[in-house]
Motif scaffolding. Sequence first.
Motif, PDB file in Angstrom:
ATOM      1  N   ASP A 147      -9.062   2.187   3.975  1.00  0.00           N
ATOM      2  CA  ASP A 147     -10.211   3.087   3.862  1.00  0.00           C
ATOM      3  C   ASP A 147      -9.765   4.501   3.494  1.00  0.00           C
ATOM      4  OD1 ASP A 147     -11.981   1.057   4.588  1.00  0.00           O
ATOM      5  OD2 ASP A 147     -12.137   1.712   6.677  1.00  0.00           O
ATOM      6  N   CYS A 148      -8.760   5.003   4.219  1.00  0.00           N
ATOM      7  CA  CYS A 148      -8.270   6.361   3.956  1.00  0.00           C
ATOM      8  C   CYS A 148      -7.691   6.482   2.548  1.00  0.00           C
ATOM      9  CB  CYS A 148      -7.215   6.747   4.988  1.00  0.00           C
ATOM     10  SG  CYS A 148      -7.881   7.061   6.622  1.00  0.00           S
ATOM     11  N   ALA A 149      -6.929   5.480   2.133  1.00  0.00           N
ATOM     12  CA  ALA A 149      -6.324   5.506   0.800  1.00  0.00           C
ATOM     13  C   ALA A 149      -7.394   5.526  -0.279  1.00  0.00           C
ATOM     14  CB  ALA A 149      -5.404   4.302   0.617  1.00  0.00           C
ATOM     15  N   GLU A 150      -8.432   4.723  -0.084  1.00  0.00           N
ATOM     16  CA  GLU A 150      -9.503   4.680  -1.076  1.00  0.00           C
ATOM     17  C   GLU A 150     -10.229   6.018  -1.163  1.00  0.00           C
ATOM     18  OE1 GLU A 150     -13.139   1.732  -2.448  1.00  0.00           O
ATOM     19  OE2 GLU A 150     -12.138   1.364  -0.531  1.00  0.00           O
ATOM     20  N   LEU A 173       0.836  -1.203   0.000  1.00  0.00           N
ATOM     21  CA  LEU A 173       0.000   0.000   0.000  1.00  0.00           C
ATOM     22  C   LEU A 173       0.867   1.248   0.000  1.00  0.00           C
ATOM     23  CD1 LEU A 173      -2.765   1.448   0.303  1.00  0.00           C
ATOM     24  CD2 LEU A 173      -2.499   1.166   2.790  1.00  0.00           C
ATOM     25  N   GLN A 174       1.865   1.266   0.867  1.00  0.00           N
ATOM     26  CA  GLN A 174       2.749   2.425   0.970  1.00  0.00           C
ATOM     27  C   GLN A 174       3.487   2.682  -0.340  1.00  0.00           C
ATOM     28  OE1 GLN A 174       5.511   2.050   4.199  1.00  0.00           O
ATOM     29  NE2 GLN A 174       6.522   3.985   3.770  1.00  0.00           N
ATOM     30  N   GLU A 175       4.039   1.643  -0.912  1.00  0.00           N
ATOM     31  CA  GLU A 175       4.797   1.783  -2.163  1.00  0.00           C
ATOM     32  C   GLU A 175       3.911   2.292  -3.302  1.00  0.00           C
ATOM     33  OE1 GLU A 175       6.918  -1.054  -5.506  1.00  0.00           O
ATOM     34  OE2 GLU A 175       6.709  -1.836  -3.466  1.00  0.00           O
ATOM     35  N   HIS A 176       2.754   1.684  -3.472  1.00  0.00           N
ATOM     36  CA  HIS A 176       1.888   2.060  -4.589  1.00  0.00           C
ATOM     37  C   HIS A 176       1.249   3.431  -4.394  1.00  0.00           C
ATOM     38  CE1 HIS A 176       2.408  -1.641  -6.746  1.00  0.00           C
ATOM     39  NE2 HIS A 176       1.989  -2.368  -5.711  1.00  0.00           N
ATOM     40  N   MET A 177       0.877   3.769  -3.166  1.00  0.00           N
ATOM     41  CA  MET A 177       0.301   5.104  -2.933  1.00  0.00           C
ATOM     42  C   MET A 177       1.338   6.179  -3.238  1.00  0.00           C
ATOM     43  SD  MET A 177      -2.934   5.216  -2.159  1.00  0.00           S
ATOM     44  CE  MET A 177      -3.179   6.774  -1.312  1.00  0.00           C
ATOM     45  N   PHE A 178       2.585   5.940  -2.872  1.00  0.00           N
ATOM     46  CA  PHE A 178       3.646   6.903  -3.162  1.00  0.00           C
ATOM     47  C   PHE A 178       3.818   7.077  -4.667  1.00  0.00           C
ATOM     48  CE2 PHE A 178       7.997   8.239  -3.925  1.00  0.00           C
ATOM     49  CZ  PHE A 178       8.129   9.316  -3.042  1.00  0.00           C
ATOM     50  N   GLY A 224       0.734   9.901  -5.064  1.00  0.00           N
ATOM     51  CA  GLY A 224       1.531  10.830  -4.273  1.00  0.00           C
ATOM     52  C   GLY A 224       1.257  12.265  -4.660  1.00  0.00           C
ATOM     53  N   VAL A 225       2.213  13.123  -4.444  1.00  0.00           N
ATOM     54  CA  VAL A 225       2.019  14.549  -4.709  1.00  0.00           C
ATOM     55  C   VAL A 225       1.728  14.801  -6.186  1.00  0.00           C
ATOM     56  CG1 VAL A 225       3.139  16.811  -4.642  1.00  0.00           C
ATOM     57  CG2 VAL A 225       3.409  15.232  -2.734  1.00  0.00           C
ATOM     58  N   VAL A 226       2.424  14.121  -7.094  1.00  0.00           N
ATOM     59  CA  VAL A 226       2.182  14.278  -8.535  1.00  0.00           C
ATOM     60  C   VAL A 226       1.325  13.113  -9.000  1.00  0.00           C
ATOM     61  CG1 VAL A 226       3.237  14.459 -10.808  1.00  0.00           C
ATOM     62  CG2 VAL A 226       4.362  15.496  -8.833  1.00  0.00           C
ATOM     63  N   SER A 273      -2.774   7.340 -13.326  1.00  0.00           N
ATOM     64  CA  SER A 273      -2.147   6.745 -12.142  1.00  0.00           C
ATOM     65  C   SER A 273      -3.169   6.518 -11.025  1.00  0.00           C
ATOM     66  CB  SER A 273      -0.986   7.611 -11.645  1.00  0.00           C
ATOM     67  OG  SER A 273      -1.426   8.815 -11.053  1.00  0.00           O
ATOM     68  N   LEU A 274      -4.106   7.437 -10.876  1.00  0.00           N
ATOM     69  CA  LEU A 274      -5.132   7.284  -9.842  1.00  0.00           C
ATOM     70  C   LEU A 274      -6.073   6.125 -10.162  1.00  0.00           C
ATOM     71  CD1 LEU A 274      -5.874  11.066  -9.249  1.00  0.00           C
ATOM     72  CD2 LEU A 274      -4.800   9.491  -7.607  1.00  0.00           C
TER      73      LEU A 274
END
Length: 165
Positions: free
Chosen positions: A100-103, A42-47, A51-53, A58-59
């Motif tokens: 949940d937050c990521a989604e 999750l951390q790797e893919h969200m980054f 991420g910021v860009v 990508s979303l």
Amino acid sequence: EYAAGASQPEVATDIEGDTAAMLANIMNSAGTEKPVGIRDDLQEHMFDKAGVVRTAESLTEMQGILAELRERYSNVAVQDKGKVFNSDLMEAVELGYLLDCAENLVVAALARKESRGGHWRDDFPVRDDANWLKHTLATRKDDGSIELDYKPVKMGPYVPMERKY
């Protein structure tokens, strides 16, 4: 004085039922997934994807990845079966909340067709106050989908303006 005279609200019966069931489900799971592996993915893919860009592409990819991570999470299990200071259980519970937050973040970011502050859309590089100077509210519906709503920004002494570096 108010508290001394105020009546007590009715408390629903079995208010802890959903939470107790969620904890029992994780504790009794015979699944093969460990929370740490899902969290790291999750951390790797969200980054990388949210991420910021960001872009719509990508979303959208991240939405698919989140569906896969959610499926893996349904098979999560903990090794520690204790009921006191169980950090293994807490990590699993918190992972569910992180998903949940990521989604919510990804759905809201995909809807926002502009760049603002620390959130940059490469496909919408211009800030759009006319349409997007508002707060996004995300709510999970009973069917699991996320509904977005908006509320206006209360303007104070600071006048929003485009950042120029």
